[in-house]
Design an enzyme around this catalytic site. Structure first.
Site, PDB file in Angstrom:
ATOM      1  N   THR A 204      36.380  37.433  32.152  1.00 35.21           N
ATOM      2  CA  THR A 204      35.227  36.881  31.444  1.00 35.21           C
ATOM      3  C   THR A 204      35.597  35.681  30.576  1.00 35.21           C
ATOM      4  O   THR A 204      36.676  35.629  29.995  1.00 35.21           O
ATOM      5  CB  THR A 204      34.545  37.959  30.567  1.00 35.21           C
ATOM      6  OG1 THR A 204      34.171  39.046  31.406  1.00 35.21           O
ATOM      7  CG2 THR A 204      33.313  37.455  29.873  1.00 35.21           C
ATOM      8  N   ARG A 232      26.574  46.871  40.464  1.00 37.52           N
ATOM      9  CA  ARG A 232      26.854  47.071  39.025  1.00 37.52           C
ATOM     10  C   ARG A 232      26.761  45.742  38.246  1.00 37.52           C
ATOM     11  O   ARG A 232      27.300  44.726  38.641  1.00 37.52           O
ATOM     12  CB  ARG A 232      28.264  47.657  38.877  1.00 37.52           C
ATOM     13  CG  ARG A 232      28.697  47.899  37.426  1.00 37.52           C
ATOM     14  CD  ARG A 232      29.534  46.770  36.891  1.00 37.52           C
ATOM     15  NE  ARG A 232      30.028  47.052  35.548  1.00 37.52           N
ATOM     16  CZ  ARG A 232      30.587  46.135  34.762  1.00 37.52           C
ATOM     17  NH1 ARG A 232      30.725  44.905  35.165  1.00 37.52           N
ATOM     18  NH2 ARG A 232      31.001  46.458  33.556  1.00 37.52           N
ATOM     19  N   ASP A 235      27.803  43.782  30.703  1.00 39.26           N
ATOM     20  CA  ASP A 235      27.144  43.321  29.479  1.00 39.26           C
ATOM     21  C   ASP A 235      26.927  41.808  29.436  1.00 39.26           C
ATOM     22  O   ASP A 235      26.066  41.320  28.707  1.00 39.26           O
ATOM     23  CB  ASP A 235      27.986  43.714  28.256  1.00 39.26           C
ATOM     24  CG  ASP A 235      29.375  43.083  28.314  1.00 39.26           C
ATOM     25  OD1 ASP A 235      30.035  43.176  29.378  1.00 39.26           O
ATOM     26  OD2 ASP A 235      29.809  42.482  27.314  1.00 39.26           O
ATOM     27  N   THR A 255      33.734  40.286  25.483  1.00 36.71           N
ATOM     28  CA  THR A 255      34.484  40.570  26.705  1.00 36.71           C
ATOM     29  C   THR A 255      35.059  41.975  26.606  1.00 36.71           C
ATOM     30  O   THR A 255      35.475  42.399  25.523  1.00 36.71           O
ATOM     31  CB  THR A 255      35.622  39.557  26.926  1.00 36.71           C
ATOM     32  OG1 THR A 255      36.422  40.000  28.031  1.00 36.71           O
ATOM     33  CG2 THR A 255      36.510  39.386  25.701  1.00 36.71           C
ATOM     34  N   GLY A 258      32.179  46.538  29.967  1.00 39.34           N
ATOM     35  CA  GLY A 258      30.775  46.201  29.754  1.00 39.34           C
ATOM     36  C   GLY A 258      29.847  47.354  29.453  1.00 39.34           C
ATOM     37  O   GLY A 258      28.919  47.210  28.661  1.00 39.34           O
TER      38      GLY A 258
HETATM   39  N1  ASP Z   1      32.444  42.472  30.117  1.00 39.01           N
HETATM   40  C1  ASP Z   1      32.642  42.189  31.516  1.00 39.01           C
HETATM   41  C2  ASP Z   1      31.860  43.189  32.317  1.00 39.01           C
HETATM   42  O1  ASP Z   1      31.835  44.349  31.969  1.00 39.01           O
HETATM   43  C3  ASP Z   1      34.072  42.244  31.945  1.00 39.01           C
HETATM   44  C4  ASP Z   1      35.082  41.678  30.998  1.00 39.01           C
HETATM   45  O2  ASP Z   1      34.747  41.071  29.992  1.00 39.01           O
HETATM   46  O3  ASP Z   1      36.268  41.833  31.274  1.00 39.01           O
HETATM   47  O4  ASP Z   1      31.336  42.828  33.342  1.00 39.01           O
END
Ligand code: ASP
Length: 339
Positions: A204, A232, A235, A255, A258
């Site tokens: 992210t 899926r 967030d 990040t 999520g």
């Molecule tokens: N927050 C992101 C998600 O859940 C993934 C990440 O930030 O590593 O899609």
């Protein structure tokens, strides 16, 4: 010249110039900066030994490029909204980060990306989810905000809208990177062995900024989690979870895992704590990431900036790619906790 810049970045990392990033700076100690910009390139469990000087340098250069892209807009009096989009586009175009070009693969072996943006001045927001052919999902999110009556568009509908808007559409193969493909193969292998959590938890990109007019903005873009299934969505495209901005309080980009950031409404929780509890930014963000989420076993971090220009970059993983830039200075970049 390039060598000189690289050397400088390396020296900065070695000297722990990023230290201030975790503590931020207190508005009580100084005037509000004319402008400020902060980026992240994902939080996760990272091994120091994996980071050779060359790899560190590559990350530092790209994060600095993103900060400079947004910073030059802010220096010229441009809007924080333009700055966060410009910075995130730089990170999306790099294979180093889990967004755009470097997005991870889903269980079906495709790259499904999510992004969102919010303007703290107007309270407007835009997002796309599960898109597979838009080169810069962050720009699609901005178009949703500005050129549609909606806040979030998903999948093929979002792609049709982006095409109508004249955004760059690419073949799905554009998002193929060998590193991410190998990560998927490893994740599939682990899934067979454990049949439990099969996802990889970092990636992210995000940016928050304050412009000369006191306007805040936030942007987040991701490929989500490796080996994700069933459409899926995390967030990152959800306003109030992965992204939030409000001129009265702060701008936030998250990040991490999520699902937890959604159920804890993390980005909005930061703003709510400032507004209703009067908590300082450092305290609010630290409590959420290092106490509340940690107690739930939720890994991740966030970047935030408040209306006074205070910066916070907490994370509860071993590392988070992060950096900030203020007027008349050079980018400050850090990866691990003690930097
Ligand atoms: N927050 C992101 C998600 O859940 C993934 C990440 O930030 O590593 O899609």
């Amino acid at each position: 010249m390039k060598n000189l810049i690289s050397l400088f970045l390396l020296l900065m990392l070695a000297a722990g110039c990023g230290q201030a990033t975790d503590k931020g700076s207190k508005s009580s100690d100084r005037e509000r900066p004319q402008w400020a910009i902060v980026v992240h390139g994902g939080a996760g469990m990272m091994e120091r030994s994996d980071f050779t000087p060359e790899i560190r340098q590559a990350y530092a250069e790209k994060l600095s490029e993103a900060l400079n892209a947004g910073g030059s807009i802010l220096e010229q009096g441009g809007a924080s909204l333009d700055a966060v989009e410009a910075a995130v586009r730089v990170l999306e175009d790099s294979p180093l980060f889990n967004a755009g070009k470097g997005a991870v693969f889903s269980a079906a072996g495709i790259n499904e990306m999510d992004a969102s943006v919010m303007d703290g001045k107007t309270g407007k927001a835009g997002a796309v989810a599960g898109v597979t052919v838009i080169r810069n999902p962050i720009s699609a999110a901005r178009r949703v905000m500005e050129a549609s009556p909606h806040v979030m568009l998903a999948g093929t509908g979002a792609e049709a809208f982006a095409t109508e808007q004249g955004l760059t559409i690419v073949d799905k193969s554009y998002f193929y990177t060998e590193v991410r493909w190998q990560s998927l193969l490893k994740a599939r292998q682990r899934a067979e062995e454990q049949a439990t959590d099969t996802t990889e938890k970092h990636g992210t990109v995000g940016c928050v900024a304050l412009d000369k007019n006191g306007n805040l903005a936030a942007a987040t873009s991701t490929g989500g989690m490796t080996n994700k299934k069933y459409g899926r969505i995390g967030d990152s495209p959800i306003i109030g979870a992965g992204t939030y901005a409000d001129n009265a309080t702060c701008a936030v980009s998250c990040t991490g895992h999520g699902e937890y950031f959604i159920t804890n409404a993390v980005a909005y929780d930061v703003a709510a704590r400032l507004k209703y509890l009067g908590q300082p930014l450092q305290e609010a963000t630290g409590e959420i990431i290092n106490t509340k989420l940690k107690q739930q076993g939720a890994e991740g971090g966030l970047i935030a900036i408040d209306s006074a220009g205070n910066i916070a970059m907490p994370f509860n993983t071993s590392g988070m790619f992060r950096g900030y830039l203020l007027p008349d200075s050079l980018p400050k970049i850090a990866i691990f906790k003690d930097e």
